[in-house]
Scaffold this motif. Sequence first.
Motif, PDB file in Angstrom:
ATOM      1  N   ALA A 358      23.411  99.374 -64.669  1.00 17.11           N
ATOM      2  CA  ALA A 358      24.083  98.137 -65.174  1.00 17.11           C
ATOM      3  C   ALA A 358      25.320  97.794 -64.718  1.00 17.11           C
ATOM      4  CB  ALA A 358      23.843  97.936 -66.767  1.00 17.11           C
ATOM      5  N   GLU A 359      26.229  98.892 -64.716  1.00 16.54           N
ATOM      6  CA  GLU A 359      27.548  98.919 -64.231  1.00 16.54           C
ATOM      7  C   GLU A 359      27.510  98.334 -62.719  1.00 16.54           C
ATOM      8  OE1 GLU A 359      29.493 102.304 -65.340  1.00 16.54           O
ATOM      9  OE2 GLU A 359      29.683 101.839 -67.428  1.00 16.54           O
ATOM     10  N   ARG A 360      26.735  99.134 -61.990  1.00 13.36           N
ATOM     11  CA  ARG A 360      26.340  98.761 -60.577  1.00 13.36           C
ATOM     12  C   ARG A 360      25.969  97.508 -60.246  1.00 13.36           C
ATOM     13  NH1 ARG A 360      25.020 104.484 -60.219  1.00 13.36           N
ATOM     14  NH2 ARG A 360      22.581 103.888 -60.757  1.00 13.36           N
ATOM     15  N   ILE A 361      25.109  97.167 -61.274  1.00 16.14           N
ATOM     16  CA  ILE A 361      24.550  95.573 -60.961  1.00 16.14           C
ATOM     17  C   ILE A 361      25.682  94.515 -61.332  1.00 16.14           C
ATOM     18  CG2 ILE A 361      23.192  93.801 -61.994  1.00 16.14           C
ATOM     19  CD1 ILE A 361      21.006  96.047 -62.767  1.00 16.14           C
ATOM     20  N   VAL A 362      26.511  94.870 -62.038  1.00 18.53           N
ATOM     21  CA  VAL A 362      27.775  93.914 -62.386  1.00 18.53           C
ATOM     22  C   VAL A 362      28.589  93.871 -61.250  1.00 18.53           C
ATOM     23  CG1 VAL A 362      29.812  93.582 -63.872  1.00 18.53           C
ATOM     24  CG2 VAL A 362      27.692  94.163 -64.827  1.00 18.53           C
ATOM     25  N   ARG A 363      28.910  95.406 -60.760  1.00 16.78           N
ATOM     26  CA  ARG A 363      29.749  95.469 -59.715  1.00 16.78           C
ATOM     27  C   ARG A 363      29.127  94.654 -58.505  1.00 16.78           C
ATOM     28  NH1 ARG A 363      29.288 101.308 -57.276  1.00 16.78           N
ATOM     29  NH2 ARG A 363      27.606 100.072 -56.624  1.00 16.78           N
ATOM     30  N   ASP A 364      28.092  94.917 -57.794  1.00 11.06           N
ATOM     31  CA  ASP A 364      27.645  94.199 -56.689  1.00 11.06           C
ATOM     32  C   ASP A 364      27.429  92.731 -56.962  1.00 11.06           C
ATOM     33  OD1 ASP A 364      27.302  96.905 -55.513  1.00 11.06           O
ATOM     34  OD2 ASP A 364      25.414  97.027 -56.275  1.00 11.06           O
ATOM     35  N   SER A 365      26.954  92.378 -58.003  1.00 10.02           N
ATOM     36  CA  SER A 365      27.113  90.896 -58.437  1.00 10.02           C
ATOM     37  C   SER A 365      28.425  90.273 -58.356  1.00 10.02           C
ATOM     38  CB  SER A 365      26.406  90.529 -59.701  1.00 10.02           C
ATOM     39  OG  SER A 365      25.146  91.007 -59.886  1.00 10.02           O
ATOM     40  N   GLN A 366      29.419  91.053 -58.733  1.00  6.45           N
ATOM     41  CA  GLN A 366      30.705  90.494 -58.754  1.00  6.45           C
ATOM     42  C   GLN A 366      31.182  90.390 -57.064  1.00  6.45           C
ATOM     43  OE1 GLN A 366      32.738  89.336 -61.316  1.00  6.45           O
ATOM     44  NE2 GLN A 366      34.110  88.732 -59.382  1.00  6.45           N
ATOM     45  N   ARG A 367      30.686  91.392 -56.340  1.00  8.10           N
ATOM     46  CA  ARG A 367      31.204  91.221 -54.935  1.00  8.10           C
ATOM     47  C   ARG A 367      30.402  89.880 -54.075  1.00  8.10           C
ATOM     48  NH1 ARG A 367      29.928  94.323 -50.459  1.00  8.10           N
ATOM     49  NH2 ARG A 367      28.158  95.240 -51.411  1.00  8.10           N
ATOM     50  N   ALA A 368      29.218  89.871 -54.568  1.00 12.57           N
ATOM     51  CA  ALA A 368      28.550  88.652 -54.081  1.00 12.57           C
ATOM     52  C   ALA A 368      29.258  87.409 -54.533  1.00 12.57           C
ATOM     53  CB  ALA A 368      27.063  88.532 -54.591  1.00 12.57           C
ATOM     54  N   SER A 369      29.944  87.198 -55.662  1.00 10.50           N
ATOM     55  CA  SER A 369      30.589  86.110 -56.082  1.00 10.50           C
ATOM     56  C   SER A 369      31.865  85.930 -55.500  1.00 10.50           C
ATOM     57  CB  SER A 369      30.624  86.323 -57.645  1.00 10.50           C
ATOM     58  OG  SER A 369      31.642  85.227 -58.239  1.00 10.50           O
ATOM     59  N   ASP A 370      32.557  87.209 -55.104  1.00 11.69           N
ATOM     60  CA  ASP A 370      33.714  87.209 -54.479  1.00 11.69           C
ATOM     61  C   ASP A 370      33.595  86.646 -52.821  1.00 11.69           C
ATOM     62  OD1 ASP A 370      35.082  88.116 -56.518  1.00 11.69           O
ATOM     63  OD2 ASP A 370      35.215  90.134 -55.826  1.00 11.69           O
ATOM     64  N   ARG A 382      41.924  76.168 -48.870  1.00 16.93           N
ATOM     65  CA  ARG A 382      42.770  76.756 -49.821  1.00 16.93           C
ATOM     66  C   ARG A 382      43.164  78.124 -49.565  1.00 16.93           C
ATOM     67  NH1 ARG A 382      38.355  74.529 -53.172  1.00 16.93           N
ATOM     68  NH2 ARG A 382      37.641  76.677 -53.304  1.00 16.93           N
ATOM     69  N   PRO A 383      44.418  78.619 -49.853  1.00 12.71           N
ATOM     70  CA  PRO A 383      45.190  79.825 -49.583  1.00 12.71           C
ATOM     71  C   PRO A 383      44.280  80.672 -50.303  1.00 12.71           C
ATOM     72  CG  PRO A 383      46.477  78.641 -50.968  1.00 12.71           C
ATOM     73  CD  PRO A 383      45.559  77.582 -50.643  1.00 12.71           C
ATOM     74  N   PRO A 384      43.991  82.042 -49.384  1.00 13.13           N
ATOM     75  CA  PRO A 384      43.335  83.099 -50.125  1.00 13.13           C
ATOM     76  C   PRO A 384      44.053  84.056 -50.979  1.00 13.13           C
ATOM     77  CG  PRO A 384      43.866  83.642 -47.832  1.00 13.13           C
ATOM     78  CD  PRO A 384      44.165  82.244 -48.013  1.00 13.13           C
ATOM     79  N   ALA A 385      43.447  84.903 -51.750  1.00 10.39           N
ATOM     80  CA  ALA A 385      44.083  85.614 -52.637  1.00 10.39           C
ATOM     81  C   ALA A 385      44.725  86.841 -52.252  1.00 10.39           C
ATOM     82  CB  ALA A 385      43.359  86.096 -54.015  1.00 10.39           C
ATOM     83  N   PHE A 386      45.875  87.004 -51.580  1.00  8.19           N
ATOM     84  CA  PHE A 386      46.355  88.150 -50.894  1.00  8.19           C
ATOM     85  C   PHE A 386      47.049  89.249 -52.073  1.00  8.19           C
ATOM     86  CE2 PHE A 386      47.067  84.946 -47.682  1.00  8.19           C
ATOM     87  CZ  PHE A 386      46.695  85.623 -46.453  1.00  8.19           C
ATOM     88  N   GLU A 387      46.593  90.257 -51.940  1.00  7.06           N
ATOM     89  CA  GLU A 387      47.280  91.535 -52.542  1.00  7.06           C
ATOM     90  C   GLU A 387      47.391  92.855 -51.720  1.00  7.06           C
ATOM     91  OE1 GLU A 387      43.756  93.228 -54.959  1.00  7.06           O
ATOM     92  OE2 GLU A 387      42.565  91.734 -53.979  1.00  7.06           O
ATOM     93  N   GLU A 419      48.846 111.141 -42.236  1.00  2.32           N
ATOM     94  CA  GLU A 419      50.108 111.144 -42.862  1.00  2.32           C
ATOM     95  C   GLU A 419      51.036 109.656 -42.542  1.00  2.32           C
ATOM     96  OE1 GLU A 419      54.052 113.817 -43.962  1.00  2.32           O
ATOM     97  OE2 GLU A 419      52.185 114.364 -42.789  1.00  2.32           O
ATOM     98  N   GLY A 420      51.510 109.101 -43.886  1.00  2.00           N
ATOM     99  CA  GLY A 420      52.362 108.182 -43.444  1.00  2.00           C
ATOM    100  C   GLY A 420      51.525 106.728 -43.151  1.00  2.00           C
ATOM    101  N   THR A 421      50.257 106.842 -43.798  1.00  2.00           N
ATOM    102  CA  THR A 421      49.555 105.461 -43.743  1.00  2.00           C
ATOM    103  C   THR A 421      50.105 104.321 -44.631  1.00  2.00           C
ATOM    104  OG1 THR A 421      47.567 106.628 -43.229  1.00  2.00           O
ATOM    105  CG2 THR A 421      47.326 104.484 -44.334  1.00  2.00           C
ATOM    106  N   PRO A 422      50.464 103.113 -44.259  1.00  2.83           N
ATOM    107  CA  PRO A 422      51.269 102.176 -45.192  1.00  2.83           C
ATOM    108  C   PRO A 422      50.126 101.340 -46.032  1.00  2.83           C
ATOM    109  CG  PRO A 422      51.002 101.346 -42.992  1.00  2.83           C
ATOM    110  CD  PRO A 422      50.256 102.567 -42.910  1.00  2.83           C
ATOM    111  N   VAL A 423      50.575 100.778 -47.175  1.00  2.46           N
ATOM    112  CA  VAL A 423      49.897  99.950 -47.899  1.00  2.46           C
ATOM    113  C   VAL A 423      50.101  98.534 -47.072  1.00  2.46           C
ATOM    114  CG1 VAL A 423      49.912  98.798 -50.204  1.00  2.46           C
ATOM    115  CG2 VAL A 423      50.202 101.169 -49.985  1.00  2.46           C
ATOM    116  N   VAL A 424      49.064  97.683 -46.916  1.00  2.00           N
ATOM    117  CA  VAL A 424      48.997  96.518 -46.415  1.00  2.00           C
ATOM    118  C   VAL A 424      48.547  95.450 -47.564  1.00  2.00           C
ATOM    119  CG1 VAL A 424      48.129  97.483 -44.352  1.00  2.00           C
ATOM    120  CG2 VAL A 424      46.440  96.500 -46.001  1.00  2.00           C
ATOM    121  N   ARG A 425      49.317  94.518 -47.006  1.00  2.00           N
ATOM    122  CA  ARG A 425      49.173  93.183 -47.880  1.00  2.00           C
ATOM    123  C   ARG A 425      47.833  92.170 -47.024  1.00  2.00           C
ATOM    124  NH1 ARG A 425      51.370  90.168 -51.812  1.00  2.00           N
ATOM    125  NH2 ARG A 425      51.494  87.808 -51.622  1.00  2.00           N
ATOM    126  N   ALA A 426      46.723  92.107 -47.786  1.00  2.00           N
ATOM    127  CA  ALA A 426      45.646  91.440 -47.257  1.00  2.00           C
ATOM    128  C   ALA A 426      44.623  90.859 -48.365  1.00  2.00           C
ATOM    129  CB  ALA A 426      44.770  92.506 -46.217  1.00  2.00           C
TER     130      ALA A 426
END
Length: 540
Positions: A358-370, A382-387, A419-426
């Motif tokens: 059920a958790e996987r169903i919720v997760r995949d459904s949320q992905r489809a919604s996203d 509209r501007p996308p949600a960057f994080e 080593e040294g892989t940065p965090v990206v804003r995307a």
Amino acid sequence: MPLSTPALEKALQTHGLVNPKRRMSARHEGGILSLAALLAATVFYLDTFTDIHSALATLYVITVLLSAETLTEKGTLFLSVICGSLAIFSYLTAHGLQADLAAALRLTVALAALAITCALVIRNQRARLHLLRFNADLRSSEERYRTLFEQGRVALWERDYSDVRKMLMRLRADGIQDLRAYAREHPAFIETCIARVPTIAANAAALDLLGNVDPKVRAGDVRAIRRYIAQDDATFLELLVAIFEERRHFEGRGTVITADGTSKLVLLTVGFPQDAADFNRVVVGMFDITERETAQKALFDAQAELALASRAATIGALSASLAHELNQPLGAVVVNAQTLQRWLDRDPPDLAAVSRSAERIVRDSQRASDIIQSTRSMLGNRPPAFELVSLPDLVLETRTLLESELLRARAVLDVEVKEGTPVVRAVRIELQQVLINLITNALHAMAVTPEAERRIGVTIEATDAAGAVVRIRDTGPGLSPEVFKNLFKPFCTTKETGLGIGLAICRSMLEARGGTLTASNHPDGGALFDMTIPIEADHD
């Protein structure tokens, strides 16, 4: 004894002393030359052989004046020198070298009168020649103008704008500054101005433009041409504004009505003279642009139809994109739902396994919604949600999402983080969509690879250009030259059930955020895809 008329004229012509551009008859000219010669001989006789004590030598001036219309500048000068020599010879004959003050003064006056008369005659001759040349040039210019006007293939009209200009200048003197506003306040103003602009002449091309016009017009009665000119109020008003503002040129579009009642659109060009007195004959040029405008309208209509077709194609491509992107999460939902059903059918039901499904169903459904939400944001501008996105975590999460596909394909996915892989804003969902597409394509490419060799390697490392790169390599057969050439083109696929838009969508997503997606063949075999992601995404 003076020379005879023919002999005298011949002698003067031989030395280039007679004006070849004379306007009188040869007989008349010969009479004048004979009279001048007779007068000079008479003056010489009286001055030399009589005891008349007066300035008879000044009468030589009459000889020069009589010959002025006949002789050239050189001939006039030659005649003046002859007359002056005769005067000096008479003085020497009558007085010798004895000093006679009165006679010397009379000679001086005579010579001065001859010199002045000669200078004035020569100046007058030069002025006359200049005037003749000017008139000849003027006639030549007028002939050239009439030839161009009559025989030119451009429709030309001569119209009299002098009366209208005077009226407009009076309005400006009365304080009118906005002629357009004045025309709106006085509805009859335009028609009044039109009535004050008569047509003076029209060339053959202008008449041909009108078609089979009234015979009166062909006969030269240009006043009858008025009914063929459909004066557009807006166009004519702008022409009046050009005169009102004392512009030198006007260009606009107007309409003429042919003899059969057809309207033709013409390009109107008018050059206004600098001198107000010349407004009585202003040349108006007309170019028939009906076919050009028709062609442009057809082009605009075709472009509008193409835009509609393009929008329809965009909608189709978007539908295909959504179908492609939603296929994986919805398929996962179905698989997890079937798994959940099997755990429930057990006796007793395995509730822990049901909960995980059920958790996987919720997760995949949320992905489809996203995915749907991201598409709606893109369509709505509209501007996308960057994080902030940790690429190692994102890759591991994606591997978990594709766990069932990996098991089904009997493939292993290895993740290596440098080593040294940065965090990206995307936009997280977009990066995950790209990863899922590339990994799924790699699984399909390894279908012909032995199971023991089916491996997908994902390497994450920093780049030199303030970003990170994610490399996905498979152990399939690699990319053939034919496939490589059209790899990122929409609807290009090697799979029987594929839509061929996955890679095109992936590249578009990355490039929209300032990243890139490239493909190549690995030296050790298999295909290699590089996702380059900037640390700071493009927020435009």
